[in-house]
Design an enzyme around this catalytic site. Structure first.
Site, short mmCIF file in Angstrom:
data_model
loop_
_atom_site.label_atom_id
_atom_site.label_comp_id
_atom_site.label_asym_id
_atom_site.label_seq_id
_atom_site.Cartn_x
_atom_site.Cartn_y
_atom_site.Cartn_z
N ASP A 1 31.64 59.69 -40.05
CA ASP A 1 31.06 59.39 -38.73
C ASP A 1 31.40 57.97 -38.31
OD1 ASP A 1 29.38 61.89 -38.50
OD2 ASP A 1 28.40 61.03 -40.27
N ASP B 1 35.07 56.92 -44.76
CA ASP B 1 33.79 57.37 -44.23
C ASP B 1 34.13 58.33 -43.08
OD1 ASP B 1 30.97 57.34 -43.55
OD2 ASP B 1 31.56 56.07 -41.86
C1 G6P Z 1 26.39 59.23 -41.83
C2 G6P Z 1 25.98 58.61 -40.50
C3 G6P Z 1 24.48 58.36 -40.49
C4 G6P Z 1 23.73 59.64 -40.84
C5 G6P Z 1 24.15 60.12 -42.23
C6 G6P Z 1 23.47 61.41 -42.62
O1 G6P Z 1 26.39 58.28 -42.81
O2 G6P Z 1 26.64 57.38 -40.30
O3 G6P Z 1 24.12 57.92 -39.19
O4 G6P Z 1 22.33 59.41 -40.83
O5 G6P Z 1 25.55 60.33 -42.21
O6 G6P Z 1 23.97 62.45 -41.82
P1 G6P Z 1 23.38 63.92 -41.74
O7 G6P Z 1 24.43 64.67 -40.94
O8 G6P Z 1 23.27 64.43 -43.15
O9 G6P Z 1 22.06 63.84 -41.06
MG MG Z 2 30.06 55.76 -40.53
#
Ligand code: G6P
Ligand code: MG
Length: 215
Positions: A9, A7
């Site tokens: 973030d 993953d």
């Molecule tokens: C990751 C993060 C989420 C976020 C998602 C979508 O999974 O952990 O917190 O909402 O990505 O990210 P984006 O950059 O497309 O808004």
């Molecule tokens: Mg994450």
């Protein structure tokens, strides 16, 4: 194990905190009170629109679908603004060493992230050359805990799911790995509680890659 799917973030880079700050900024503008880190834990790994729903649980008013689209775009503009100052210094502990070690062992690596900003983030932190494949929010229609993103990543790596380990900081991501038939390594602030097959506070604390990779 012949592949590792990371993953992004909160696993490779500290953008989990930037997502949180962008949601807090939106919450303040909307006069939403009581949006906390605890609520933010449920936004980990979850798509932008679903994360917005988590925030709006704390709101007294209803928003139309058009308004929700605008709110999600606004949050994304705040998040992207904060990405402008992202540098390789924002890589989380142990990331570079782990990626290099996996490369040396011939283990294939991919990113499996719900984020539509994944490519831009990877470019900013400069680790693209150490990764074989990237699966992002642009490749899928279903959100974690659905396993789609990890199955796409495994397919891009040309590996069956059971030969891939997923590294995650989110409960939704660990569940997605399970549903996809993959073992998982939980990291991040919730590492002890989200049910990974293995767990460590961060990638620098993984002491026994031999055991993990021999599964
Ligand atoms: C990751 C993060 C989420 C976020 C998602 C979508 O999974 O952990 O917190 O909402 O990505 O990210 P984006 O950059 O497309 O808004
Ligand atoms: Mg994450």
């Amino acid at each position: 194990m012949n592949g590792v799917i990371f993953d992004l973030d909160g696993v490779l880079v500290s953008t989990d905190e930037l997502h949180y700050q962008a949601w807090v900024r939106l919450a303040d503008e909307l006069g939403i009170v009581g949006f906390t880190k605890k609520d933010n834990e449920r936004q980990r790994g979850v798509s932008r629109m679903e994360s917005l729903e988590v925030l709006l649980e704390k709101s007294d008013r209803q928003y139309t679908p058009e308004e929700k689209t605008e709110l999600a775009e606004r949050k994304n503009s705040y998040f992207k603004e904060s990405l402008n100052s992202l540098t390789p210094d924002d890589l989380l502990p142990g990331v570079l060493d782990s990626l290099k070690m996996l490369k040396e062992r011939g283990i294939r690596t991919a990113v499996g992230s719900a984020s539509k900003n994944a490519s831009y983030i990877l470019e900013r932190i400069g680790i693209e050359p150490l990764l074989d494949e990237v699966a992002s929010g642009l490749d899928v229609t279903k959100s974690k805990p659905d396993p789609e993103i990890f199955l796409v990543a495994a397919r891009k790596l040309n590996l069956p799911p059971e030969e891939c380990l997923v590294v995650e900081d989110a409960a939704a991501g660990i569940e997605a790995a399970k549903r996809g038939g993959m073992l998982s390594l939980a990291v991040g602030p919730l590492y002890e509680t989200i049910g990974g097959t293995f767990c460590a506070r961060d990638l620098s604390r993984v002491t026994d890659w031999d055991t993990i990779l021999s599964r």
